[in-house]
Design a protein around this motif. Structure first.
Motif, short mmCIF file in Angstrom:
data_model
loop_
_atom_site.label_atom_id
_atom_site.label_comp_id
_atom_site.label_asym_id
_atom_site.label_seq_id
_atom_site.Cartn_x
_atom_site.Cartn_y
_atom_site.Cartn_z
N PRO A 3 -5.00 -18.94 12.79
CA PRO A 3 -5.40 -17.56 12.42
C PRO A 3 -4.36 -16.48 12.71
O PRO A 3 -4.50 -15.37 12.20
CB PRO A 3 -6.68 -17.34 13.23
CG PRO A 3 -6.67 -18.37 14.30
CD PRO A 3 -5.92 -19.54 13.77
N LEU A 4 -3.33 -16.79 13.49
CA LEU A 4 -2.28 -15.81 13.76
C LEU A 4 -1.07 -15.96 12.84
O LEU A 4 -0.13 -15.17 12.92
CB LEU A 4 -1.82 -15.91 15.22
CG LEU A 4 -2.85 -15.49 16.27
CD1 LEU A 4 -2.30 -15.71 17.68
CD2 LEU A 4 -3.25 -14.03 16.09
N LYS A 5 -1.11 -16.96 11.95
CA LYS A 5 0.03 -17.24 11.08
C LYS A 5 0.19 -16.16 10.02
O LYS A 5 -0.78 -15.73 9.38
CB LYS A 5 -0.18 -18.60 10.41
CG LYS A 5 0.83 -18.95 9.32
CD LYS A 5 2.19 -19.27 9.90
CE LYS A 5 3.13 -19.77 8.80
NZ LYS A 5 4.49 -20.05 9.33
N ARG A 6 1.44 -15.74 9.78
CA ARG A 6 1.77 -14.82 8.70
C ARG A 6 2.80 -15.49 7.80
O ARG A 6 3.65 -16.23 8.27
CB ARG A 6 2.34 -13.50 9.23
CG ARG A 6 1.37 -12.68 10.05
CD ARG A 6 1.96 -11.32 10.39
NE ARG A 6 1.04 -10.51 11.18
CZ ARG A 6 1.07 -10.43 12.50
NH1 ARG A 6 1.97 -11.12 13.18
NH2 ARG A 6 0.20 -9.67 13.15
N SER A 7 2.72 -15.19 6.51
CA SER A 7 3.65 -15.74 5.54
C SER A 7 3.63 -14.88 4.29
O SER A 7 2.63 -14.21 4.00
CB SER A 7 3.26 -17.18 5.19
OG SER A 7 3.91 -17.62 4.02
N ASN A 8 4.72 -14.90 3.52
CA ASN A 8 4.76 -14.12 2.28
C ASN A 8 3.93 -14.74 1.16
O ASN A 8 3.97 -14.26 0.03
CB ASN A 8 6.20 -13.92 1.81
CG ASN A 8 6.91 -15.24 1.53
OD1 ASN A 8 6.32 -16.31 1.54
ND2 ASN A 8 8.22 -15.14 1.28
N SER A 9 3.16 -15.77 1.48
CA SER A 9 2.24 -16.36 0.50
C SER A 9 0.78 -16.23 0.93
O SER A 9 -0.11 -16.74 0.25
CB SER A 9 2.58 -17.84 0.27
OG SER A 9 2.38 -18.59 1.46
N LEU A 10 0.51 -15.56 2.06
CA LEU A 10 -0.86 -15.45 2.59
C LEU A 10 -1.40 -14.03 2.40
O LEU A 10 -0.81 -13.06 2.88
CB LEU A 10 -0.89 -15.80 4.08
CG LEU A 10 -0.31 -17.16 4.49
CD1 LEU A 10 -0.53 -17.40 5.98
CD2 LEU A 10 -0.91 -18.29 3.66
N GLY A 11 -2.54 -13.91 1.71
CA GLY A 11 -3.17 -12.62 1.46
C GLY A 11 -4.68 -12.72 1.61
O GLY A 11 -5.18 -13.56 2.36
N LEU A 12 -5.42 -11.88 0.89
CA LEU A 12 -6.87 -11.85 1.05
C LEU A 12 -7.55 -11.23 -0.15
O LEU A 12 -6.93 -10.53 -0.95
CB LEU A 12 -7.27 -11.09 2.31
CG LEU A 12 -7.20 -9.56 2.26
CD1 LEU A 12 -8.15 -8.95 3.29
CD2 LEU A 12 -5.79 -9.03 2.46
N ARG A 13 -8.86 -11.50 -0.22
CA ARG A 13 -9.78 -10.88 -1.15
C ARG A 13 -11.03 -10.57 -0.34
O ARG A 13 -11.43 -11.38 0.49
CB ARG A 13 -10.10 -11.84 -2.29
CG ARG A 13 -10.93 -11.26 -3.45
CD ARG A 13 -11.23 -12.34 -4.49
NE ARG A 13 -10.04 -12.99 -5.01
CZ ARG A 13 -9.52 -12.75 -6.22
NH1 ARG A 13 -10.12 -11.90 -7.03
NH2 ARG A 13 -8.44 -13.38 -6.62
N VAL A 14 -11.67 -9.43 -0.55
CA VAL A 14 -12.77 -9.02 0.32
C VAL A 14 -14.12 -9.14 -0.36
O VAL A 14 -14.23 -9.20 -1.59
CB VAL A 14 -12.57 -7.57 0.83
CG1 VAL A 14 -11.39 -7.50 1.78
CG2 VAL A 14 -12.41 -6.60 -0.33
N VAL A 15 -15.14 -9.17 0.49
CA VAL A 15 -16.55 -9.25 0.06
C VAL A 15 -17.30 -8.05 0.62
O VAL A 15 -17.00 -7.56 1.72
CB VAL A 15 -17.17 -10.56 0.61
CG1 VAL A 15 -18.70 -10.47 0.66
CG2 VAL A 15 -16.76 -11.74 -0.24
N VAL A 16 -18.28 -7.57 -0.12
CA VAL A 16 -19.36 -6.75 0.43
C VAL A 16 -20.63 -7.57 0.26
O VAL A 16 -21.03 -7.91 -0.85
CB VAL A 16 -19.49 -5.40 -0.30
CG1 VAL A 16 -20.79 -4.71 0.09
CG2 VAL A 16 -18.31 -4.50 0.05
N GLY A 17 -21.24 -7.92 1.38
CA GLY A 17 -22.42 -8.76 1.33
C GLY A 17 -23.11 -8.80 2.68
O GLY A 17 -22.76 -8.05 3.60
N ALA A 18 -24.09 -9.69 2.81
CA ALA A 18 -24.76 -9.86 4.09
C ALA A 18 -23.76 -10.38 5.12
O ALA A 18 -22.82 -11.11 4.76
CB ALA A 18 -25.92 -10.83 3.93
N PRO A 19 -23.93 -10.04 6.39
CA PRO A 19 -22.99 -10.51 7.42
C PRO A 19 -22.89 -12.02 7.47
O PRO A 19 -23.83 -12.72 7.14
CB PRO A 19 -23.58 -9.94 8.73
CG PRO A 19 -24.44 -8.81 8.31
CD PRO A 19 -24.98 -9.18 6.95
#
Length: 311
Positions: A295-311
């Protein structure tokens, strides 16, 4: 003349009474949302229909004026919500799908049925550099010359700070929160009712029309929404950048996964990423492929997409 004056006074008096009645009825709403004159027609329509419950309607106020109003308790498949954070999200309905693949690695087996019991809003695209910088105040990306490209070089922990800031600045209410997608939610949304390796079907022939991967990326990320969306209006679900999920990784988790709303193992050492990236082979961009990274790894190929939903 006296008669006309009397009628005029009566008309004015009636107008005052009607205006007072409506003001008394609408004042609690007006006080919460700001000036009526600045409200878009859609917001007015929703309010006039009685949708003033904060669990049903999100009222966004910027600089004292209406900017958006959307029902967030649900929607129709593919409906887009223009969130106050400047992130467009697409409504993903509840439903069932077949998760995993017999064409991939052992951790994609056994193929099993999953039921998503609650709909959720998923980012139409990966979070861009512009969107990340607007919330966090800086851009961590390696490919910095492209505000419309997905943000990258972010760890799972960085993403948690990002969604925490979204929840602080743009709280949704109604029991909904900003967060990362769970792994099952991600694959369900990527497939959009399909069963193949990609939402175009099996085989790599059409992958170049769907996502940026090693064969067509030119060795870097690309602006979002340049290629074809899936059936639910989601872009870049294959390639561009890997997308962090909420779940811990478990190689054998599919053998014990619940049918309803799986959330992954309770603990672990790596978190799950999905979708492949600009540097991935076609096989790693498949809908069922699972990547696991600390979970602490960073790379120029790692990103994200977010959700709005139930916890």
């Amino acid at each position: 003349m006296a008669v006309k004056w009397g009628r005029l006074c009566s008309g004015v008096w009636l107008a005052v009474v009607i205006a007072a009645f409506w003001w008394a009825a609408l004042w609690p709403v007006a006080r919460r949302v700001g000036a009526w004159g600045a409200a878009p027609q859609e917001a007015k329509r929703l309010l006039r229909r009685g949708k003033t419950d904060e669990r049903q309607v999100v009222l966004v106020i910027e600089n004292g004026a209406y900017q958006a109003a959307r029902p967030l308790a649900g929607g129709r498949t593919g409906q887009v919500w223009e969130s106050p954070a400047g992130i467009r999200l697409v409504w993903i309905p509840p439903g069932e799908f077949v998760m995993g693949s017999n064409n991939g690695d052992d951790d994609e087996k056994p193929v099993h049925r999953v039921r998503i019991t609650r709909g959720f809003w998923l980012g139409e695209t990966e979070v861009t550099q512009r969107q990340w910088e607007a919330v966090m105040g800086k851009n961590p990306s390696v490919f910095k010359d492209c505000p419309a490209c997905p943000v990258e070089n972010v760890s799972w922990e960085d993403c948690q700070r990002f969604v925490s800031e979204l929840n602080t600045r743009y709280p949704v209410g109604g029991g909904l929160v900003w967060r990362l997608p769970h792994e099952a939610e991600w694959e369900y949304a990527c497939r959009a009712g399909t069963r193949g390796d990609y939402y175009s079907g099996d085989g790599e022939a059409l992958l170049g029309a769907l996502g940026w991967y090693w064969e067509n990326s030119g060795g870097r990320t690309h602006p979002v929404k340049r290629l074809r969306a899936n059936g639910w209006g989601l872009y870049d679900m294959h390639g561009n950048v890997w997308e962090w999920c909420e779940d811990w990784y478990g190689k054998d988790y599919y053998r014990i996964s619940p049918v309803d709303d799986p959330r992954g193992p309770g603990s672990g050492e790596e978190r799950v990423l999905r979708g492949g990236s600009w540097s991935s082979s076609a096989g790693r961009c498949r809908a069922a492929h699972r990547l696991f990274v600390a979970p602490l790894k960073r790379s120029n190929s790692l990103g994200l997409r977010v959700v709005v939903g139930a916890p």
